[in-house]
Motif scaffolding. Structure first.
Motif, short mmCIF file in Angstrom:
data_model
loop_
_atom_site.label_atom_id
_atom_site.label_comp_id
_atom_site.label_asym_id
_atom_site.label_seq_id
_atom_site.Cartn_x
_atom_site.Cartn_y
_atom_site.Cartn_z
N TYR B 124 0.82 -1.23 0.00
CA TYR B 124 0.00 0.00 0.00
C TYR B 124 0.84 1.27 0.00
N TYR B 125 2.15 1.14 0.22
CA TYR B 125 2.99 2.34 0.13
C TYR B 125 3.38 2.63 -1.31
N LYS B 126 3.19 1.62 -2.17
CA LYS B 126 3.77 1.71 -3.51
C LYS B 126 2.77 2.13 -4.58
N ALA B 127 1.53 2.27 -4.23
CA ALA B 127 0.54 2.66 -5.24
C ALA B 127 -0.67 3.28 -4.55
N PHE B 128 -1.72 3.44 -5.27
CA PHE B 128 -3.02 3.90 -4.75
C PHE B 128 -3.11 5.41 -4.50
N TYR B 129 -2.12 6.18 -5.01
CA TYR B 129 -2.21 7.62 -4.78
C TYR B 129 -2.25 8.42 -6.08
N LYS B 130 -2.38 7.71 -7.20
CA LYS B 130 -2.49 8.42 -8.46
C LYS B 130 -3.83 8.11 -9.08
N PRO B 131 -4.56 9.05 -9.63
CA PRO B 131 -4.23 10.48 -9.60
C PRO B 131 -4.47 11.07 -8.21
N LYS B 132 -4.11 12.31 -8.08
CA LYS B 132 -4.25 13.02 -6.81
C LYS B 132 -5.64 12.80 -6.21
N TRP B 135 -6.48 8.44 -3.19
CA TRP B 135 -6.28 7.72 -1.93
C TRP B 135 -7.42 8.04 -0.98
N GLU B 136 -7.57 9.34 -0.68
CA GLU B 136 -8.56 9.68 0.35
C GLU B 136 -10.00 9.50 -0.14
N GLU B 140 -8.62 4.72 0.38
CA GLU B 140 -8.60 4.67 1.84
C GLU B 140 -9.92 4.16 2.42
#
Lengths: 414, 967
Positions: B124-132, B135-136, B140
């Motif tokens: 989970y540190y390596k993906a899941f944050y693109k696009p801005k 994640w949230e 998440e």
């Protein structure tokens, strides 16, 4: 290797044998342009922004233990910027701006979660305080809303509005929230490393080399390292010890601050709730643990644990405000050590020794400032003097009286 | 359902077969006996699947039967994450599984384990944050929904919790052979002993483990030791010592009560924690520690299976084997990891009972029944190297695998006390070293594993704490049997298909730990945080040894260098309610409280006090307050001021003491006169005020603010501890009740009530103090003018407060005396610009900023804060408290609204009200020095961002000459 969903998939096919280490484990070189002492979130962020924004090359971060092992690993992960005083608002809001987008910037999911943060008002004077701070936030361009008790209940349906600590209202910052604290250190370490910064663990600074009142290097447990330009000291809870090595004293007292987590629970609390009057702070981690913090232990200490009484003092108000948590199990409690300045604001400053700068004294609230602190301190190191954000946080304020006394002015803990 | 797995007595020490209880689990009804835990009762009914694992949702069952693992966590209606192997059953108890999607037996989320490869450690540190923002906004919430274990019941009834203090000479933690023996020896030596044990019954392993072939030694020893301590030692059973804090301060939880024990010394006899064997599918229900099987048999009379395989590396495993055989469980084989074990009577006995023993073998993998619901076979393979096996051996059908490969000492409490964990390579075991003063270990935790050695070690521990042992206890005979090596040096068997669990709580496999190290997180603390090893409910009890060995092998370091992570409190999970304790909502009432209620007062809190805010209905609040204000201004009113702080300062240095503590000058104050007092802290900030009444040359009666008096009193004691002046200081706040009668008719009211002194202005002037009787009540009369009218503060002993109020009410009736509350008082004093500390000041308010320069004595050498003030007063003034007013129909500013200059805030409102006396809005605000001039317009940002322009006015607003209060 860039992190992405694609890299996850392709590495799965090779059983994850080809990931590179998140950061190299280099041997220290004989000299660096910039030496940053302290490999916690703030130190690593400083290195990252120094390399990225100010073209710093040849930078070392010296960490006495493991990366992020100080207060980065020990806080309750709360992020907010709804401060009263202009200098605080500027610094912390800069930080919140950086948090939004940080994962993408450093290619590491720090799990920043702007889920909203409530400051509860339990007394009439609390109400005045949140009203004043809310207005100040408006003036400073920081998002703030005043909530009625009924609106608080919409955010936290099970809160006890009419108990020993009645809820009379709340100040809400929607852009506030939490992040995965360890990941912040790792993410900055990896991103700084990718820009060529040497992160040297198990390397404790034991002294400063000073000639003509100018720092020219450091002595470490892994040998002497020369500093061609500047040394930035970014410690967690040991600023006084390091200052003494450099031959001066800081107006700092060091106290333990404790926190604890519960066992994992199904999602129940979707925001951060802070009660400054009774020192009870709570949120729920993504894993499901309730993360609970309170006030500092009332004595000076360098030991990373605190007294049992303090845990009781936090648990009391927590179950008063949230009776449904009384059957929830506490899994683990721990302590960090915090450097507290007379005005509870940090020191980002030149020192009596030339080319030696300190970024310390973050007290009980440094985590939220991690990127902002790094960015402001990187600017300071690059320029050789404080930039706009850091300027109000000079050591000289404790002599000339220009304090940034957030706690005194607003009676709000960091 | 019948209890098919129940064994006949004498198996089942803890259960009462006379009392059958029924309860529900996962929707079905079962019966058990009183004394059963949920897990034992279910096991008796052949129900083994208790929970679903955190990440992969694999079925899990009994692991330890000791409340030390997350495998048995179940949901009660009001309580999440309950340990089924600890919680006793009750009639009608409803138990559910938790953390599943679908049902406990058919969990739809178990598919996740098939994708384990795509979910490596730290994925989970390596993906899941693109696009801005994805994640949230998406990931998440998704992960949160999938995470977590039990559910909090928002409708649960509150429980009662409380706390108790205890003291003793020696606290002994652990009531097994060593702890009991220590307790007996300490009692013999005359020590006051508390013995703390987490189980329902003292004895520890004596209750369930097998120490000899005949299985008779343990019970006999237990009885012998219990006889020795009977009536001589305080015993806390079912009590968990959850931490060690400085100076032997021990939180001990027993049910809903927290005992806080302050011991002079400690002995920890906490035993060993049995470790699991790490092999493929080692988490299946039916696979448990050897000691868990023994607990089921001996404590609960439950047969743990019908056909077992035992994997061991010490003699204890053979004890397990004998217990199984005696319970009618067939033992298919023993896999002994040791190639050439030393002979042992237990092993000998097992061999004699025709059990196949495989030396130099391990259980390498287990296969499950359908849906992974139970173990069905165990594959025994010969060891070919560290963690590797060659082909050979056998695959055996079984429904039980017992694991006894070794132990960890219960390191948590000793490490909290400051002991260091070392690693003894020859014994392949962690050891505890450098014990702090007044702290001893005894028994298995101290490597004394035989019965004789444990008892001897218990006595030795008492001796090391400085007690002389009686001759009976002082035997130094050494053990005839050599100490056995109870650990193997390697117990981890990686498998090509993984699922060899290192940490059951967090579903961590061997590869996860190795991958964490390969990702660069090779320090044990980083590996823990990155992989989450040891972060679950069992806090690494069963994972720490495996993680240390894996990381050491990955990094090439020694196990001692690698170490394990910090052992933080609590030792076992503790409820927040236990920490928080009993609900306590203190409230203070003045002597006249009932009168206020009778008068229809609306109360407001003032610290812990309840004070009348105003008298009348809430809907007519404004009118009530105005009526009260106008009565005081035009006629007469009375207010209960009993909550004011009161301090008696007596002694030959009383005047000098006040001179140092307060900013004014008091040595020359005449007896019978009153002076205003202001107190600063060392930073020169104003922190309290009141009046000092000199009753005698050596006696001052000093008032302080309601909320500040405790702090003032503490300050006074602290300072005089340094100064050593001849002065006695007492806080008499609660001993006095007081009423302020104020207004032009105050004197007449007092005369009518009956006062034995001359009240004329000439005889009793403004700021005088006299003792007198009022309505026959002994009183201190003080002529002060907080509300700005002629008035008397009448202080009487609290017991007379009610009588005084009644007398004044009766005497004032013909003058239409008006009781008034805090709201009216605040407005009245605002008209007079008298500041309220804490409302008109903050923690940065210097005397000159709040117009108190006049209260600073110029010609005295010192007062607290003088030095700071001297420095601060030389700096340019940064702000000042000024008065302002607005027309009655303007938007009304409130306290804390900001004064805005251009784009910036330049000050704030501290007090603001509509004044019926003056028919305008008046207030006080901090402004910049440039804004202090009378007539300056200041802009105040009021509710909703509406700006209001106010004029700076001279203070006070009312009766500037102070003529009225001096009448």
């Amino acid at each position: 290797m860039k992190y992405s969903a694609f890299s996850l998939l392709s590495n799965a096919l090779t059983y994850h044998q080809h990931w590179r280490k998140a950061w190299r484990k280099p041997e220290p070189k004989k000299s660096y342009d910039f030496i940053i002492v302290g490999g916690g979130g703030h130190g690593l962020a400083t290195a990252y922004y120094l390399a990225k924004r100010y073209g710093g090359r040849n930078i070392a971060v010296l960490e006495k233990g493991w990366v992020g092992g100080g207060n980065t690993a020990r806080n309750t992960t709360i992020i907010r910027s709804n401060y009263l005083l202009p200098a605080s608002a500027a610094l912390y809001n800069h930080s919140v701006d950086l948090w939004h987008g940080l994962s993408n910037d450093i290619n590491f999911n720090v799990m920043f979660s702007p889920r909203g943060l409530l400051h509860l008002a339990h007394t009439v004077s609390d109400l005045r305080e949140i009203s004043r701070r809310g207005s100040a936030n408006y003036v400073h361009g920081v998002d703030a809303e005043i909530l009625t008790p009924e609106q608080v209940q919409e955010w936290v349906p099970f809160i006890n509005l009419h108990g020993r600590y009645p809820v009379l209202g709340a100040l809400l910052q929607r852009r506030g929230g939490v992040a995965r604290h360890d990941a912040v250190a790792w993410g900055f370490a990896r991103a700084a490393d990718a820009l060529g910064v040497d992160i040297i663990e198990n390397c404790e600074v034991t002294g400063f080399k000073i000639e003509d009142n100018t720092v020219i290097g450091v002595e470490t447990t892994r040998g002497a390292i020369a500093a061609n330009k500047r040394v930035g000291v970014v410690p967690a809870g040991h600023a006084g010890v390091l200052a003494e090595m450099a031959g001066f004293r800081l107006p700092i007292e060091t106290v333990p601050l404790q926190a604890f987590v519960s066992e994992p629970l199904a999602p129940v609390l979707d925001c951060v709730v802070m009660s400054n009057t009774v020192h009870a702070y709570i949120s729920q981690s993504d894993k499901g643990e309730l993360v609970i913090g309170g006030g500092s232990d009332p004595y000076n200490s360098y030991s990373q644990r605190g007294s049992f009484d303090q845990i009781e003092h936090v648990a009391g108000p927590i179950i008063e405000l949230y009776p449904i948590f009384s059957r929830v199990n506490i899994l683990r409690q721990w302590g960090g050590i915090t450097d507290i300045t007379p005005d509870r604001s940090p020191i980002l400053s030149a020192t009596p020794v030339k080319e030696l700068f300190f970024n310390c004294g973050w007290g009980t609230g440094g985590f939220k400032a991690t990127p902002g602190s790094g960015s402001a301190f990187a600017e300071t190191l690059a320029l050789g003097h404080a930039g706009t954000l850091a300027a109000p946080y000079a050591l000289s304020r404790f002599v000339n009286g220009d304090l940034v006394d957030e706690a005194a002015a607003a009676a709000v803990a960091h | 359902m019948t209890q098919d797995n129940r064994l006949p007595a004498p198996h089942g020490l803890l259960i009462d077969r006379q009392q059958t209880l029924t309860f529900k689990f996962d929707g079905r009804e079962y019966s058990g006996y009183a004394g059963d835990s949920i897990a034992s009762a279910l096991a008796a009914n052949n129900v083994w699947l208790l929970s679903r694992s955190f990440k992969y949702h694999r079925p899990r069952g009994i692991l330890t039967m000791a409340g030390q693992d997350a495998n048995t966590m179940v949901q009660l209606p009001d309580e999440p994450n309950v340990l089924a192997d600890r919680e006793a059953i009750r009639e009608g108890l409803i138990v559910e599984g938790q953390n599943y999607n679908g049902s406990l037996t058919n969990d739809r989320d178990m598919f996740v384990q098939n994708f384990a490869r795509f979910l490596p450690v730290g994925f989970y540190y390596k993906a899941f944050y693109k696009p801005k923002r994805i994640w949230e906004n998406f990931w998440e919430p998704y992960f949160r929904k999938k995470a977590g274990l039990g559910k909090v019941n928002e409708a649960a009834q509150e429980q009662y919790f409380d706390k108790k203090y205890e003291f003793c000479d020696i606290a002994i933690i652990g009531g097994g052979a060593a702890g009991l023996s220590a307790a007996a020896a300490a009692a013999d030596a005359g020590a006051d002993v508390i013995l703390i044990d987490e189980n329902p019954q003292l004895g520890g392993a004596l209750n369930y483990a097998r120490f000899d072939v005949e299985d008779s030694a343990a019970a006999a020893l237990r009885q012998q030791l219990l006889d020795k301590i009977a009536g001589r030692v305080r015993v806390f059973s079912n009590a968990v010592c959850n931490g060690w804090f400085a100076d032997h301060y021990l939180p001990v939880i027993c049910g809903n009560r927290l005992h806080k024990i302050r011991a002079k010394q400690c002995i920890v006899a906490g035993g060993n924690i049995e470790q699991p064997l790490v092999f493929h599918n080692n988490d299946l229900p039916g696979i448990m520690q050897g000691s868990a099987a023994q607990r089921l048999i001996k404590l609960y009379g439950v047969r743990p299976g019908s056909r077992a395989v035992v994997a061991t590396a010490n003699s204890a495993g053979y004890g397990v084997c004998l217990d199984l055989l005696d319970a009618g469980v067939s033992v298919a084989a023993v896999a002994d990891l040791r190639t050439d074990p030393p002979p042992h009577p237990l092993a000998q006995a097992v061999a004699e009972r025709n059990v196949k023993i495989w030396h130099g073998h391990t259980v390498y993998e287990a296969t499950p029944t359908a849906g992974y619901r139970h173990v069905s076979t165990a594959a025994i393979r010969p060891l070919s190297g560290r963690g590797t096996c060659s082909s050979g051996g056998d695959t055996l059908e079984c429904d039980l695998i017992c694991m006894s490969p070794g132990y960890m000492p219960a390191w948590q409490l000793p490490c909290q006390a400051g002991a260091q964990l070392g690693y003894d390579d020859t014994r392949a075991a962690f050891t505890l070293e450098n014990l702090p003063q007044g702290f001893a270990l005894a028994g298995a935790i101290n490597n004394s594993t035989t019965l004789a050695a444990a008892c001897r070690d218990g006595r030795r521990a008492v001796a090391t704490l400085g007690y002389s042992l009686t001759t009976e206890n002082n035997d130094n005979t050494s053990d005839e049997e050599a100490e056995e090596m109870i650990n193997t040096d390697w117990h981890i068997f990686p498998h090509p298909r993984g699922k060899e669990f290192v940490d059951f709580d967090e579903d961590l496999q061997v590869a996860d730990i190795l991958n964490a190290a390969a990702d660069g997180y090779d320090h044990v603390q980083l590996a823990k945080r990155y992989s989450t090893a040891g972060m679950g409910p069992s806090q690494g009890r069963h994972a720490a040894l495996s993680v240390a060995r894996l990381l050491a092998s990955a990094s090439g370091k020694s196990i001692a260098e690698t170490g394990i992570t910090t052992a933080r409190p609590p030792f076992a999970a503790e409820k927040l309610g236990v920490m928080g304790g009993r609900h306590f909502n203190p409230e203070r009432h003045t002597a006249m409280h009932q009168q206020h209620i009778a008068l229809g007062a609306q109360f407001m809190p003032a610290g812990l006090w309840l004070r009348p805010a105003y008298y009348g209905e809430p809907h007519a609040r404004q009118q009530c307050i105005e009526k009260e204000v106008l009565a005081v201004r035009n006629n007469v009113g009375m207010v209960d001021v009993s909550t004011l702080g009161g301090l008696e300062i007596c002694g030959s240095d009383a005047g000098e003491f006040l001179n140092r503590i307060y900013t004014g000058s008091f040595t020359k104050q005449a007896v019978g006169r009153t002076r205003y007092v202001a107190m600063c802290n060392e930073q020169g900030v104003v922190i309290d005020d009141g009046v000092a009444c000199r009753l005698h040359e050596q006696h001052y009666y000093v008032t302080a603010t309601t909320s500040g008096v405790d702090n003032v009193y503490r300050n006074m004691l602290r300072w005089n501890a340094q100064w050593c002046l001849d002065v006695d200081i007492s806080n008499v706040s609660a001993a006095w009740a007081a009423v302020n009668v104020a207004g032009v008719k105050a004197r007449e009211v007092l005369q009518r009530a009956g006062c034995d002194i001359d009240l004329s202005t000439e005889a009793f002037s403004y700021m005088a103090v006299k003792t007198a009787t009022v309505a026959g009540i002994p009183a201190r009369l003080i002529r002060v003018g907080f509300v700005g009218e002629m008035g008397y503060e009448i202080h009487v002993p609290a017991t007379f407060g009610n009588a005084l109020w009644q007398a004044l009410t009766a005497a004032g009736a013909e003058f239409n005396i008006q009781p008034f509350g805090v709201e009216a008082q605040r407005l009245l004093r605002l008209e007079k610009a008298h500041i309220i500390i804490g409302q008109d000041t903050d923690s940065m308010s210097f005397p000159h900023e709040v117009n108190l320069e006049w209260a600073l004595a110029k010609n005295k050498p010192f007062f607290v804060g003088a030095r700071a003030f001297e420095i601060v007063s030389k700096r340019p003034l940064q702000r000042r408290l000024v008065g302002f007013s607005l027309p009655a129909d303007s938007p009304k500013p409130k306290e804390a609204h900001l004064v805005i200059s251009g784009e910036a805030m330049s000050g704030r409102v501290t007090s603001c009200e509509y004044s019926p006396t003056l028919n305008k809005i008046i207030g006080m605000a901090y402004v910049t020095p440039q804004q202090t001039e009378i007539g300056t317009t200041i802009n105040i940002r009021t509710d909703g961002g509406v700006m209001a322009a106010a004029q700076v006015e001279a203070l006070p607003f009312y009766d500037a000459e102070g003529a009225r209060q001096k009448l």
